[in-house]
Write a protein that holds these residues in place. Sequence first.
Motif: not given
Length: 296
Positions: A234-246
């Motif tokens: 769930n964290m891996k899919k969650n854009k707020m926790t997976n750092y994909s916006s970093f």
Amino acid sequence: VDNMDPPSRAEMFDFHGVCMTQNFTNTWESVQNFKARPDDILIATYPKAGTTWVSNILDLLHFGWMPSERQTTIPLYDRVPFLEICVPNMHSGIDQANNLTTSPRLIKTHFPVQFVPESFWEQKCKMIYVARNAKDNMVSYFHFECMSMVSPDPGSWSSYMQRFMKGKLVFGSWYDHVKGWWEKKRTYPNLHYMFYEDMVEDTGREIDQLSSFLGLSTSAKEKENILNEVLFDNMKKNKMTNYSSFPVMDFKISPFMRKGKVGDWKNHFTVAQNEEFDEDYKKQMKDPTLQFRTEI
């Protein structure tokens, strides 16, 4: 963004006896002068030992009751700032920490224990340290340094292992790091020392122990919600926790959250490497009270 130069790979240097890069030493003075408050909570780990996981758990334990847009619009790295980070074109961690409006402030660090700003100890802040077994920690760090464009070039896996054993990675020696914080626990009662493997084995039990350490009463329903939110997938899919916006990570090379497993090291170490590593490990880890599990 296309015409921006890609960030350059950092160079390591010796900094007060610990391998560091400028991304974590540029704000040294202001970090050391940081004014901690008594209710601040410091999350400390060697890199890639479950920092994001524990940060998310703590954020939900403390602020899960707040309107849900906090969790759905503010990335976790803004809710739990990384104290010593200072990367060009981004807010420094120290500025983010100073600007936090939540109370308690949740702040993370990868500092070895001797680098923690004095005010955290003076204010008797609660601290949570997460330790992960050396082999899995090294595998995770290797993959991270491959995809983090501001980390030093990790080189080959076999050369990386040699550097790991010598402590020549950013934030220094894993051995010194886990031992230094373990030693501190003897004299500093406000330190809760956790193991990544225990969290994988029984996340609910570890959340109960965290709640108890923090003096929080968490209802069964709240705990169930947290358990669901912090599942690795769930964290891996969650854009707020997976750092994909970093901005400084290349997800084409590897995701920031890769596997979250115990024992993935077996897919990386050769038999000979494993023997060499175990031999060296015995020499470096002599304290019988500090034991790690490499499988569960």
